[in-house]
Design a protein around this motif. Structure first.
Motif, PDB file in Angstrom:
ATOM      1  N   GLU A   2      -4.389   5.544  -1.071  1.00 44.77           N
ATOM      2  CA  GLU A   2      -3.367   4.448  -1.197  1.00 44.77           C
ATOM      3  C   GLU A   2      -4.126   3.823  -2.036  1.00 44.77           C
ATOM      4  OE1 GLU A   2      -2.736   3.328   2.724  1.00 44.77           O
ATOM      5  OE2 GLU A   2      -3.398   4.801   3.557  1.00 44.77           O
ATOM      6  N   HIS A   3      -2.937   2.655  -2.603  1.00 45.26           N
ATOM      7  CA  HIS A   3      -3.723   1.586  -2.996  1.00 45.26           C
ATOM      8  C   HIS A   3      -2.434   0.836  -3.181  1.00 45.26           C
ATOM      9  CE1 HIS A   3      -1.238   4.995  -5.513  1.00 45.26           C
ATOM     10  NE2 HIS A   3      -0.739   3.487  -6.480  1.00 45.26           N
ATOM     11  N   LYS A   4      -2.816  -0.680  -3.898  1.00 39.18           N
ATOM     12  CA  LYS A   4      -1.799  -1.891  -3.514  1.00 39.18           C
ATOM     13  C   LYS A   4      -2.926  -3.052  -4.681  1.00 39.18           C
ATOM     14  CE  LYS A   4      -5.067  -4.318  -0.265  1.00 39.18           C
ATOM     15  NZ  LYS A   4      -4.677  -5.188   0.769  1.00 39.18           N
TER      16      LYS A   4
ATOM     17  N   PRO B 103       1.007  -1.033  -0.430  1.00 39.08           N
ATOM     18  CA  PRO B 103       0.339  -0.080  -0.018  1.00 39.08           C
ATOM     19  C   PRO B 103       1.021   1.296   0.088  1.00 39.08           C
ATOM     20  CG  PRO B 103      -1.069  -1.560   1.711  1.00 39.08           C
ATOM     21  CD  PRO B 103       0.591  -2.265   1.337  1.00 39.08           C
ATOM     22  N   HIS B 104       0.959   2.707  -0.914  1.00 33.48           N
ATOM     23  CA  HIS B 104       1.005   3.586  -1.052  1.00 33.48           C
ATOM     24  C   HIS B 104       0.198   4.918  -1.919  1.00 33.48           C
ATOM     25  CE1 HIS B 104       1.294   1.772  -5.054  1.00 33.48           C
ATOM     26  NE2 HIS B 104       1.735   3.043  -5.150  1.00 33.48           N
ATOM     27  N   SER B 105       0.737   6.016  -1.202  1.00 37.79           N
ATOM     28  CA  SER B 105       0.520   6.720  -2.564  1.00 37.79           C
ATOM     29  C   SER B 105       1.711   7.454  -3.425  1.00 37.79           C
ATOM     30  CB  SER B 105       0.183   7.688  -1.902  1.00 37.79           C
ATOM     31  OG  SER B 105       1.184   8.672  -0.932  1.00 37.79           O
ATOM     32  N   ASP B 106       0.676   7.732  -4.177  1.00 36.55           N
ATOM     33  CA  ASP B 106       2.201   7.975  -5.372  1.00 36.55           C
ATOM     34  C   ASP B 106       3.026   9.653  -5.846  1.00 36.55           C
ATOM     35  OD1 ASP B 106       2.085   5.836  -6.776  1.00 36.55           O
ATOM     36  OD2 ASP B 106       0.867   6.215  -8.585  1.00 36.55           O
ATOM     37  N   CYS B 107       3.692   9.742  -4.908  1.00 36.67           N
ATOM     38  CA  CYS B 107       4.652  11.120  -5.166  1.00 36.67           C
ATOM     39  C   CYS B 107       4.503  12.055  -6.199  1.00 36.67           C
ATOM     40  CB  CYS B 107       6.247  10.451  -4.842  1.00 36.67           C
ATOM     41  SG  CYS B 107       6.972  11.997  -5.340  1.00 36.67           S
TER      42      CYS B 107
END
Ligand code: OGA
Ligand code: NI
Length: 367
Positions: A289-291, A232-236
């Motif tokens: 957030e996505h994964k 899980p992350h958000s893009d920069c």
């Protein structure tokens, strides 16, 4: 600060050259421990395990952006989708379908190459660019093989990566990049209009900015609920344009406290708001957030194109959006500083964006 050529290579991390694609060449009975991720939110909330049906992403239709009634309605839809979802699927996007097909074939072809051919591009120590994987917390690895490259500005392309790709892949990506750059520019200008931001500010932000491309191969996984295709992350980025090459779903977004698996139309591209657009729009648009959860039977492939601001120039809330009623919610940062801080915290959802947010009372939260 030394010049760097990737938005992600300013931090130290351990790369791994163990290929998941190689691992699953022979059927495996148990998932090796270093891929097993017992993330609470994943197990409790993620569908289909949590019982949520796959959600169709909102659709934005580029054909409706022609002067007249449709234009205003579609601009309003774009605006509300960027505020509420931070993610949408784009139809009639204008990227030639034969180029999309070529990208699919070429990227499939790349991943079919023998391992030693792919290893020519392997990630080097301390560099997130190249072919390989990145160690997450406690040495855990994502269930994917990936290849990240800076593509713009051209002089920041690493000599051993893009220029050394097999020529048919390189030429195809070169054509694809021109198409997604022009699409990205149109979208960012529409977003500036929707935000009532001065067009010049938006243009100055993305023109000659850093751009990178990630090709990812997610092998099938016999127990997908135990692993992460991508953590899980958000893009920069300002925005990311995703081409899901072979129509296999797997992308999940975290919305209203729940992980939703999302599906989209076969020829659509998926666009999402990144952290830098959340900052630039002073929190109006949301970076979500996505994964990725791999598929039990099928391989999945994607190409993500990241459009970032210029590396050296500061990004903060757009001055034309700031007034006494709408004070700045974020501090001003250069992309270089942002990326350094972002990765020094490991990939952990959206935690870094919170770190540079200015608190309600105007205090600097990181102090
Ligand atoms: C990424 C990403 C999603 C996908 O590369 O940042 O979120 O579907 N990829 O591969
Ligand atoms: Ni992403």
């Amino acid at each position: 600060m030394a010049a760097t050529s990737s938005v992600e290579d300013q931090f130290s991390f351990n790369s791994s050259s163990s290929s998941v694609q190689e691992l699953v060449k022979e059927p495996i009975k148990t998932i090796p421990q270093h891929y097993v991720r017992l993330d609470h939110r994943q197990l409790v909330l993620s569908a289909p395990y949590g019982g949520h049906p796959s959600q169709m992403l909102p659709i934005i239709d580029m054909n409706r952006f022609v002067p007249g009634k449709d234009f205003d309605a579609e601009l309003e839809k774009l605006h509300s989708t960027c505020k509420d979802w931070g993610f949408f699927q784009l139809v009639n996007h204008g990227v030639n379908s034969s180029i999309l097909k070529e990208v699919k074939e070429e990227v499939e072809g790349f991943y079919k190459l023998p391992l030693e051919e792919k290893m020519k591009y392997k990630m080097r120590e301390g560099d997130a660019e190249g072919y390989g994987n990145i160690e997450r917390d406690e040495g855990k690895l994502d269930w994917a093989d990936r290849f990240l490259m800076t593509t713009n500005p051209i002089h920041k392309r690493k000599p051993h990566l893009f220029p050394e790709l097999p020529s048919s892949l390189r030429n195809t990506l070169e054509s694809y990049i021109l198409e997604v750059q022009s699409l990205g520019k149109k979208l960012l200008l529409l977003m500036a209009e929707a935000l009532k931001m001065e067009e010049r500010e938006m243009t100055e932000c993305f023109e000659d900015g850093m751009q990178s491309l990630r090709m990812t191969y997610y092998p099938p996984c016999p127990q997908p609920e135990l692993v992460m295709g991508i953590t899980p992350h958000s893009d920069c980025s300002l925005i990311t344009i995703l081409h899901q090459l072979n129509g296999v779903d797997g992308l999940h977004i975290y919305k209203d406290g729940v992980w939703f698996p999302i599906s989209f139309l076969p020829n659509a591209l998926v666009v999402n708001v990144g952290d830098n657009l959340e900052i630039f729009s002073n929190g109006m648009y949301r970076s979500i957030e996505h994964k990725v959860v791999p598929n039990a039977e099928k391989e999945r492939m994607s190409v993500a194109f990241f459009i970032n601001p210029k590396f050296e120039v500061g990004v903060g809330p757009s001055p034309s959006l700031i007034n006494p009623q709408n004070p700045p919610l974020f501090k001003r940062f250069s992309l270089g500083q942002y990326v350094k801080g972002f990765f020094s915290q490991k990939l952990n959802g959206k935690s870094y964006l919170q770190h540079i947010r200015i608190a309600d009372n105007g205090e600097d939260k990181s102090a």
